[in-house]
Enzyme design. Structure first.
Site, PDB file in Angstrom:
ATOM      1  N   ASN A   1      64.692  31.292  66.799  1.00 33.54           N
ATOM      2  CA  ASN A   1      63.796  32.248  66.593  1.00 33.54           C
ATOM      3  C   ASN A   1      62.481  31.528  66.179  1.00 33.54           C
ATOM      4  O   ASN A   1      61.528  32.244  66.531  1.00 33.54           O
ATOM      5  CB  ASN A   1      63.684  33.423  64.970  1.00 33.54           C
ATOM      6  CG  ASN A   1      64.848  32.741  64.537  1.00 33.54           C
ATOM      7  OD1 ASN A   1      65.973  32.169  64.521  1.00 33.54           O
ATOM      8  ND2 ASN A   1      64.016  32.809  63.068  1.00 33.54           N
TER       9      ASN A   1
ATOM     10  N   GLN B   1      66.512  37.275  69.652  1.00 31.44           N
ATOM     11  CA  GLN B   1      64.802  37.320  70.705  1.00 31.44           C
ATOM     12  C   GLN B   1      64.695  37.100  71.660  1.00 31.44           C
ATOM     13  O   GLN B   1      63.653  37.288  72.295  1.00 31.44           O
ATOM     14  CB  GLN B   1      64.436  35.947  69.682  1.00 31.44           C
ATOM     15  CG  GLN B   1      63.974  35.826  68.387  1.00 31.44           C
ATOM     16  CD  GLN B   1      63.297  36.231  67.468  1.00 31.44           C
ATOM     17  OE1 GLN B   1      61.983  36.205  68.303  1.00 31.44           O
ATOM     18  NE2 GLN B   1      63.240  36.373  66.249  1.00 31.44           N
TER      19      GLN B   1
ATOM     20  N   HIS C   1      62.090  46.675  67.017  1.00 33.63           N
ATOM     21  CA  HIS C   1      61.223  45.428  66.505  1.00 33.63           C
ATOM     22  C   HIS C   1      60.742  44.101  66.607  1.00 33.63           C
ATOM     23  O   HIS C   1      59.523  44.362  67.034  1.00 33.63           O
ATOM     24  CB  HIS C   1      60.616  46.148  64.808  1.00 33.63           C
ATOM     25  CG  HIS C   1      61.070  44.723  63.894  1.00 33.63           C
ATOM     26  ND1 HIS C   1      60.324  43.692  64.111  1.00 33.63           N
ATOM     27  CD2 HIS C   1      63.009  44.225  63.713  1.00 33.63           C
ATOM     28  CE1 HIS C   1      61.550  43.045  63.397  1.00 33.63           C
ATOM     29  NE2 HIS C   1      63.259  43.078  62.946  1.00 33.63           N
TER      30      HIS C   1
ATOM     31  N   THR D   1      74.109  59.289  59.389  1.00 33.09           N
ATOM     32  CA  THR D   1      73.652  60.322  60.737  1.00 33.09           C
ATOM     33  C   THR D   1      72.491  59.536  61.393  1.00 33.09           C
ATOM     34  O   THR D   1      71.937  58.940  61.247  1.00 33.09           O
ATOM     35  CB  THR D   1      73.137  61.421  59.901  1.00 33.09           C
ATOM     36  OG1 THR D   1      73.594  62.143  58.810  1.00 33.09           O
ATOM     37  CG2 THR D   1      72.179  62.491  60.464  1.00 33.09           C
TER      38      THR D   1
ATOM     39  N   CYS E   1      57.831  32.254  53.222  1.00 34.32           N
ATOM     40  CA  CYS E   1      57.637  32.468  51.884  1.00 34.32           C
ATOM     41  C   CYS E   1      58.208  33.003  50.479  1.00 34.32           C
ATOM     42  O   CYS E   1      57.827  34.586  50.426  1.00 34.32           O
ATOM     43  CB  CYS E   1      56.188  33.380  52.575  1.00 34.32           C
ATOM     44  SG  CYS E   1      54.708  33.610  50.179  1.00 34.32           S
TER      45      CYS E   1
HETATM   46  C1  LIG Z   1      66.738  35.408  65.623  1.00 37.66           C
HETATM   47  C2  LIG Z   1      67.373  36.385  64.579  1.00 37.66           C
HETATM   48  N1  LIG Z   1      68.635  36.588  64.065  1.00 37.66           N
HETATM   49  C3  LIG Z   1      67.992  38.305  63.109  1.00 37.66           C
HETATM   50  C4  LIG Z   1      67.011  38.784  63.010  1.00 37.66           C
HETATM   51  C5  LIG Z   1      67.588  40.246  62.219  1.00 37.66           C
HETATM   52  O1  LIG Z   1      66.681  41.134  62.465  1.00 37.66           O
HETATM   53  P1  LIG Z   1      66.410  42.725  62.207  1.00 37.66           P
HETATM   54  O2  LIG Z   1      64.826  42.261  61.508  1.00 37.66           O
HETATM   55  O3  LIG Z   1      66.544  43.564  63.097  1.00 37.66           O
HETATM   56  O4  LIG Z   1      66.937  43.068  61.009  1.00 37.66           O
HETATM   57  C6  LIG Z   1      66.050  38.502  63.592  1.00 37.66           C
HETATM   58  C7  LIG Z   1      64.419  38.753  63.382  1.00 37.66           C
HETATM   59  O5  LIG Z   1      63.905  38.035  62.538  1.00 37.66           O
HETATM   60  C8  LIG Z   1      65.816  37.048  64.788  1.00 37.66           C
HETATM   61  O6  LIG Z   1      64.950  36.217  64.399  1.00 37.66           O
END
Ligand SMILES: Cc1ncc(COP(=O)(O)O)c(C=O)c1O
Length: 382
Positions: free
Chosen positions: A151, A179, A201, A237, A330
């Site tokens: 990420n 990602q 998201h 649910t 942060c």
């Molecule tokens: C590589 C990676 N794994 C897992 C997550 C976690 O996902 P979620 O925000 O749906 O818990 C993220 C989100 O920042 C991510 O970038």
């Protein structure tokens, strides 16, 4: 004008998804486990969405579980596999550059259950050596976990190469694909891994919904106890409106996949070109590898060349209306330097002088121009 270039953190919800979720909030409130008309109506949406998403990702519908997102999916696999196998196996191999959902889950198992955790470090370019992971695997390894793409760096790992090995050794392999989905053409069946994850998201869908795809060959204990939903492996649910929104987000990706990749590539090339033109050697593009996600550009601005306070960098950019990330967490009001940047040998000052720019569906060249102008102001070039 505020410009959002932090799409790897989260994406704006696509207007079509907003519509879809509202429609299902209004009309599909029935509990999918109820046997009456309202329940059955929801059940149909649940199973149709599962089928659609499974087809897109290349797995069987019964291998796909809806969860609340990436974090829950990862926790489920790591802890669930350990609890299922604790009597015989207590060793796990992963890397120092995984998402905190992985790092904190393995730390939890180490702290409370004495699990032996093997963490592979990246090289000076942020790349993970697959051979090193292979070399760490032992007889009592209950899981190998390597993210599909990172990420912060955008580097894509050679998952297929490692999965050939784990398959041979019959060791479960989790690849965090959060990602990558929508930005890389990946199929569960082709990757050869046993578990993958997704979070709506990150792909212009709603927050709080995602999936876990799991190879039924490897049993895991469920994350929280309760009802028998999701084939008894994920109690609670089902959230039909969010699931319908997730499906819609995937539908949009499926329809525009090639065009969207082209958009990311075009925008990234323009961004890199502009960085070179405006800052020359003062802007160092990090983490270029054999394969990268098309939408993430990580760049360090030489703190000695430009007289800006590194610890204020993101705040100064925010004051220019620019939303990017430092790859930094942060916490309690303080900005910490990115761990991966310090791990590959950047000083704290250099790490704080670095930003991750992540391009999204709704960005255009004009947004990049605003970013460059804002950067020039902060770096006192204007
Ligand atoms: C590589 C990676 N794994 C897992 C997550 C976690 O996902 P979620 O925000 O749906 O818990 C993220 C989100 O920042 C991510 O970038």
């Amino acid at each position: 004008m505020n410009v959002y270039l932090d799409n790897a953190a989260t994406t704006p919800v696509d207007p079509q998804v907003v519509e879809e979720v509202s429609k299902y909030q209004r009309d599909f409130f029935g509990n999918a486990s109820s046997i009456h008309y309202f329940g059955k109506k929801s059940k149909v949406i649940l199973e149709d969405s599962r089928e659609y998403i499974a087809e897109f990702i290349g797995c069987k519908p019964k291998e796909l579980f809806f969860t609340s997102g990436g974090t829950e999916s990862i926790n489920t696999v790591i802890k669930g596999l350990y609890f299922e196998n604790a009597k015989e196996k207590n060793h796990i191999v992963t890397t120092t550059i995984e998402h905190p959902a992985v790092i904190e889950s393995v730390s939890f198992l180490k702290k409370y259950f004495g699990v032996e955790v093997d963490l592979v470090k990246p090289n000076s370019n942020g790349e993970i050596n697959i051979e090193e992971i292979k070399g760490r695997i032992k007889k009592n390894t209950f899981l190998v976990s390597l993210m599909h793409s990172n990420n912060e760096t955008g580097i894509i790992n050679d998952i297929e190469e490692l999965s050939k090995f784990t398959k041979e050794k019959n060791i479960p392999f989790l690849s965090d694909t959060v990602q990558s989905i929508g930005k890389a053409d990946l199929k569960f069946s082709k990757l050869g891994v046993d578990f993958i994850t997704s979070s709506a998201h990150k792909i212009y869908g709603p927050k709080g919904i995602g999936f876990l795809v799991a190879n039924p060959k490897f049993k895991f204990t469920r994350y929280s106890d309760g009802g028998g939903q999701e084939r008894e492996l994920r109690a609670g649910t089902e959230n039909i409106p969010l699931i319908a929104g997730f499906r819609k987000a995937i539908e949009i990706i499926k329809l525009n996949f090639d065009k969207e990749l082209e958009h990311y590539n075009l925008m990234s090339s323009y961004l890199i070109e502009q960085l070179h033109q405006n800052f020359g050697e003062g802007a160092i593009i990090n983490f270029r590898s054999k394969k990268n996600l098309p939408n993430i550009v990580n760049v360090t601005f030489d703190p000695d060349k430009y007289g800006f306070p590194p610890d204020m960098f993101l705040i100064l950019l925010d004051m220019q209306g620019i939303a990017v990330s430092g790859g930094s967490a942060c916490s309690s009001g303080s900005l910490k330097p990115s761990k991966i940047l310090t791990e590959i040998g950047k000083s704290e000052k250099e790490a704080l002088s670095s930003i991750r720019i992540s391009i999204g569906r709704f960005n255009d060249k004009n947004n990049i121009d605003v970013l460059i102008k804002g950067l020039r102001n902060v770096l006192r070039l204007n």
